[in-house]
Write a protein that holds these residues in place. Structure first.
Motif, PDB file in Angstrom:
ATOM      1  N   SER A 245       0.814  -1.225   0.000  1.00 20.02           N
ATOM      2  CA  SER A 245       0.000   0.000   0.000  1.00 20.02           C
ATOM      3  C   SER A 245       0.842   1.268   0.000  1.00 20.02           C
ATOM      4  N   ASP A 246       1.940   1.288   0.744  1.00 16.86           N
ATOM      5  CA  ASP A 246       2.782   2.493   0.760  1.00 16.86           C
ATOM      6  C   ASP A 246       3.351   2.771  -0.626  1.00 16.86           C
TER       7      ASP A 246
ATOM      8  N   ARG B 251       0.634   4.142  -2.805  1.00 16.91           N
ATOM      9  CA  ARG B 251       0.340   5.534  -2.445  1.00 16.91           C
ATOM     10  C   ARG B 251       1.396   6.476  -3.020  1.00 16.91           C
ATOM     11  N   GLU B 252       2.653   6.059  -2.981  1.00 19.97           N
ATOM     12  CA  GLU B 252       3.722   6.892  -3.539  1.00 19.97           C
ATOM     13  C   GLU B 252       3.571   7.038  -5.053  1.00 19.97           C
TER      14      GLU B 252
ATOM     15  N   ALA C 189       0.610   9.378  -5.769  1.00 17.13           N
ATOM     16  CA  ALA C 189       0.960  10.765  -5.454  1.00 17.13           C
ATOM     17  C   ALA C 189       1.863  11.359  -6.530  1.00 17.13           C
TER      18      ALA C 189
ATOM     19  N   GLN D 118      -5.029  -1.376  -4.433  1.00 17.57           N
ATOM     20  CA  GLN D 118      -4.494  -0.393  -5.372  1.00 17.57           C
ATOM     21  C   GLN D 118      -5.560   0.585  -5.850  1.00 17.57           C
TER      22      GLN D 118
ATOM     23  N   ASP E  15      -8.707   1.456  -2.319  1.00 15.85           N
ATOM     24  CA  ASP E  15      -8.177   2.069  -1.104  1.00 15.85           C
ATOM     25  C   ASP E  15      -7.341   3.297  -1.397  1.00 15.85           C
ATOM     26  N   ILE E  16      -6.680   3.318  -2.579  1.00 14.79           N
ATOM     27  CA  ILE E  16      -5.650   4.346  -2.786  1.00 14.79           C
ATOM     28  C   ILE E  16      -5.875   5.181  -4.045  1.00 14.79           C
TER      29      ILE E  16
ATOM     30  N   MET F 215      -7.627   8.973  -3.942  1.00 17.79           N
ATOM     31  CA  MET F 215      -6.632  10.043  -4.018  1.00 17.79           C
ATOM     32  C   MET F 215      -6.877  10.938  -5.220  1.00 17.79           C
TER      33      MET F 215
END
Length: 394
Positions: free
Chosen positions: A108-109, A112-113, A116, A350, A353-354, A358
């Motif tokens: 997940s991190d 997220r990167e 972003a 993917q 959640d993210i 976002m």
């Protein structure tokens, strides 16, 4: 099966129309010929939800293994086309990379990167094609990390994935599609060979690392990674762009999901029901049986059209409508039974959640761009948006 039965159940299908919009054909087959032999494909089209669920509950009768399959020819003999213990041994090896815990705690991190970074680039532009500029690189960059093939440029993994998918549905035997599929297969083999010593020296939770730790044979590593690259690009890419499109097309549902973040996952599940990114997979009859009153014999080949089953009127009310509030939540977009999609939880993390939350948070006043060509969708075995023009406040 006898020749008369094949003639009785024979069905001519317009594959060009199926690619443009398969749902009228699917509805007709569900109503009139749910186990239809299609001579052009030399397969039976299975279109009803309950029939596909029955097939998946009886893996001893309906087999995943099919040496004649285009998947085997293009990608090799992967666990997706294996049965019983042979299937489970290889599936268990890669399971640690795909578990719900791995999706949340390992990947997940990174997701997220990546999201972003893509949104940093998009935010000030004010408009883009969200298939080409967000959903495709989001899926491909994530896939490079999850597979462990970090030596592949995301543009290559996206291109190779599409070439593999085009080659495995190349029933018309187009030589150019076959050539591109072989080129993709060779490129992935070279990338795997280059990364094996790297992953042996620096093991991690990537799929390639898990395969090496489990002593998977090289031929199986290659075949399984190609299957994972095919599905691991298509499913999240098409669910990502498709969910964005569905919500922008239904402002009341977009308002609901913004007010209640728990609905993002509901939206994801409803989209993959409504437009299943992987809309077909095959099975082979292993022993004499009957399905929906149609006798089948060993060796008969079936296409399980989950893209049709997920719009079955007997299972879903108003099935042609995207509705994240619907009560009937069970669908077949990830298959079922022992071959349930291993990457389902990673795709959910993917996309739901993210990436999609976002995107709506970062791109203010996001809307469909109706100043030119509208969003386009295509495919039936694999279906997704081809373009998604959108604009927002820069």
């Amino acid at each position: 099966m006898t020749a008369p039965n094949r003639r009785i159940n024979a069905e001519t299908v317009d594959f060009d129309q199926l690619w443009r919009d398969p749902y009228p054909t699917f509805a007709r087959l569900r109503a009139t010929n749910p186990v239809a032999f299609v001579p052009q494909a030399d397969h039976y089209f299975i279109t009803r939800f309950d029939d596909i669920a029955h097939i998946e509950r009886h893996p001893a009768i309906f087999r995943a293994s099919e040496p004649r399959s285009l998947v085997n020819r293009v990608m090799g003999h992967s666990f997706m086309r294996k049965d019983d213990e042979e299937h489970m041994v290889e599936r268990k090896i890669v399971a640690p990379s795909f578990s719900p815990a791995a999706a949340k705690k390992v990947w997940s991190d990174t997701f997220r990167e990546i999201a972003a970074d893509l949104l940093d680039d998009l935010q000030d532009r004010g408009s883009a094609d969200l298939v080409a500029d967000f959903a495709t690189p989001m899926a491909a960059r994530s896939l490079c990390t999850v597979t462990g093939l970090t030596n592949i440029a995301w543009q290559d993994i996206a291109r190779w994935s599409q070439a593999l998918m085009d080659a495995v549905q190349n029933y018309a035997r187009d030589p150019e599609l076959a050539r591109l599929g072989q080129e993709a297969s060779d490129g992935i083999d070279a990338a795997i060979d280059a990364m094996i010593p790297v992953r042996r020296a620096n093991p991690d939770r990537s799929i390639l690392s898990m395969m090496l730790a489990g002593d998977m044979p090289l031929d199986s590593i290659r075949a399984n990674l190609k299957v994972i690259i095919g599905g691991g690009q298509n499913e999240p890419r098409d669910a990502n762009s498709g969910l964005i499109w569905a919500l922008l097309s239904n402002p009341d549902q977009l308002s609901a999901v913004k007010a209640d973040p728990s609905l993002w996952l509901r939206g994801f599940e409803e989209y993959v029901r409504w437009v299943s990114p992987i809309g077909m997979y095959p099975r082979t009859v292993g022993q004499e049986t009957e399905l929906a009153g149609v006798p089948l014999k060993p060796g008969d080949r079936l296409f399980l059209l989950v893209g049709s089953a997920n719009r079955d009127e007997a299972q879903f009310r108003d099935p042609d409508r995207f509705d994240l509030h619907r009560e009937e939540s069970r669908h077949l977009a990830f298959g079922s039974g022992p071959h349930f999609c291993a990457g389902a939880w990673v795709a959910r993390a993917q996309v739901a959640d993210i990436a999609v939350p976002m995107l709506f948070e970062r791109l203010k006043n996001l809307e469909l761009d109706d100043s030119g060509e509208p969003a386009r969708c295509g495919g039936w075995a694999f279906r997704g948006l081809l373009t998604l023009p959108a604009r927002w406040s820069a």
